[in-house]
Design a protein around this motif. Structure first.
Motif, PDB file in Angstrom:
ATOM      1  N   GLN A 113       0.060   4.466   1.676  1.00 33.48           N
ATOM      2  CA  GLN A 113       0.564   3.477   2.631  1.00 33.48           C
ATOM      3  C   GLN A 113      -0.436   3.222   3.746  1.00 33.48           C
ATOM      4  O   GLN A 113      -0.728   2.076   4.083  1.00 33.48           O
ATOM      5  CB  GLN A 113       1.885   3.993   3.216  1.00 33.48           C
ATOM      6  CG  GLN A 113       2.634   3.014   4.089  1.00 33.48           C
ATOM      7  CD  GLN A 113       3.963   3.601   4.523  1.00 33.48           C
ATOM      8  OE1 GLN A 113       4.028   4.382   5.468  1.00 33.48           O
ATOM      9  NE2 GLN A 113       5.030   3.235   3.828  1.00 33.48           N
ATOM     10  N   HIS A 156       0.114  -0.611  -0.737  1.00 34.14           N
ATOM     11  CA  HIS A 156       1.566  -0.635  -0.588  1.00 34.14           C
ATOM     12  C   HIS A 156       2.307  -0.680  -1.917  1.00 34.14           C
ATOM     13  O   HIS A 156       3.403  -0.119  -2.044  1.00 34.14           O
ATOM     14  CB  HIS A 156       1.965  -1.817   0.293  1.00 34.14           C
ATOM     15  CG  HIS A 156       1.411  -1.727   1.679  1.00 34.14           C
ATOM     16  ND1 HIS A 156       0.507  -2.632   2.187  1.00 34.14           N
ATOM     17  CD2 HIS A 156       1.609  -0.816   2.658  1.00 34.14           C
ATOM     18  CE1 HIS A 156       0.190  -2.298   3.415  1.00 34.14           C
ATOM     19  NE2 HIS A 156       0.837  -1.195   3.728  1.00 34.14           N
ATOM     20  N   ASN A 213       7.233   0.758   4.372  1.00 31.91           N
ATOM     21  CA  ASN A 213       6.345   0.069   3.444  1.00 31.91           C
ATOM     22  C   ASN A 213       6.711  -1.416   3.320  1.00 31.91           C
ATOM     23  O   ASN A 213       5.849  -2.287   3.307  1.00 31.91           O
ATOM     24  CB  ASN A 213       6.403   0.741   2.071  1.00 31.91           C
ATOM     25  CG  ASN A 213       5.172   0.492   1.242  1.00 31.91           C
ATOM     26  OD1 ASN A 213       4.075   0.884   1.615  1.00 31.91           O
ATOM     27  ND2 ASN A 213       5.343  -0.175   0.109  1.00 31.91           N
ATOM     28  N   ILE A 251       4.253  -4.729   4.529  1.00 33.34           N
ATOM     29  CA  ILE A 251       3.850  -5.799   3.611  1.00 33.34           C
ATOM     30  C   ILE A 251       4.027  -7.166   4.251  1.00 33.34           C
ATOM     31  O   ILE A 251       3.296  -8.116   3.949  1.00 33.34           O
ATOM     32  CB  ILE A 251       4.672  -5.713   2.306  1.00 33.34           C
ATOM     33  CG1 ILE A 251       4.259  -4.464   1.507  1.00 33.34           C
ATOM     34  CG2 ILE A 251       4.480  -6.947   1.443  1.00 33.34           C
ATOM     35  CD1 ILE A 251       5.130  -4.186   0.310  1.00 33.34           C
TER      36      ILE A 251
END
Length: 256
Positions: free
Chosen positions: A130, A135, A164, A168
């Motif tokens: 991460q 990701h 996560n 993104i």
């Protein structure tokens, strides 16, 4: 060492509490029973394959204290049970982007016979991915093993999985309908942590509420963000994220 650990936990220096915790674990088996009785309920659990304190999960936010603690633990080789020390040390190295030594420690952990240690290694590898911006790989690792994460490990896995999704999301763009639905699901995932684990893990609960408030702002839901921030300040004001929220609340809009 127990007193030092408790004092640092109370002052919010969780990373600084790791070293005295490990030292206390190393000393405790050699203490006379009559002396050990003096510690009362402060006596640490024994005979665990992985020595981790529930109040001191290897999830870090205060990077300055993490850097100091990491150096102290790394330079003191003989303290504490090796698996617990390795997990704490690797988790700190990951937050400091010291991936090579962290990778070596995780490799050692995975050769152990402890199932719990191996599961912690999986979550720490996901966190490493991460932080490296990988990701998709992080999500895949956490999702594939989700049913295996139990006990104190579960809220940590949930937090990193939700984080996560947030990472993104493009920082400059307002979410479209599809991503807005996903962010709504991410918020619910985050809020499971304070709802279920808030009493046992206040620092993690505070981090989850903080991130949920961030998502609410991203979605343009400012009243929801304000309510979440108020909840953070009321329930977890002495945590790392509670202190940050309090400082932000005292600033003017221009300063924010």
């Amino acid at each position: 060492n127990l007193a030092t650990m408790k004092s640092r936990l109370k002052s919010g220096n969780r990373a600084g509490a790791v070293l005295p915790f490990l030292r206390a674990l190393e000393i405790q088996p050699h203490v006379a029973p009559e002396t050990l009785e003096l510690t009362g309920e402060n006596c640490l659990p024994e005979n665990q394959s992985v020595a981790l304190l529930p109040e001191l999960l290897p999830v870090w936010f205060d990077i300055e204290n993490v850097a100091i603690s990491k150096e102290q633990i790394a330079s003191t080789k003989s303290i504490g049970p090796s698996l617990g020390r390795s997990i704490y040390l690797a988790s700190m190295q990951i937050e400091l982007d010291q991936n090579n030594p962290a990778e070596a420690l995780l490799d050692q952990i995975e050769t152990s016979k402890s199932k719990a240690a191996k599961l912690w290694s999986l979550v720490l590898r996901a966190r490493m991915l991460q932080r490296a911006g990988e990701h998709v790989q992080c999500q895949s690792l956490l999702d594939r093993n989700a049913t295996k994460f139990t006990g104190d490990l579960r809220p940590v896995a949930i937090y990193y999985r939700a984080l996560n999704d947030l990472l993104i999301q493009p920082k400059s763009a307002r979410p479209n309908q599809t991503s807005d639905v996903q962010l709504s699901k991410t918020t619910l995932m985050l809020l499971r942590i304070p709802a279920i684990y808030g009493k046992q893990h206040p620092e993690l609960a505070a981090a989850a509420i903080f991130q949920a408030a961030k998502i609410a702002k991203l979605r343009g839901r400012h009243q929801e963000a304000q309510k979440l921030t108020q909840q953070l300040l009321q329930r977890h004001s002495h945590t790392y994220h509670g202190i940050i929220a309090a400082l932000r609340a005292t600033r003017s809009p221009a300063q924010q």
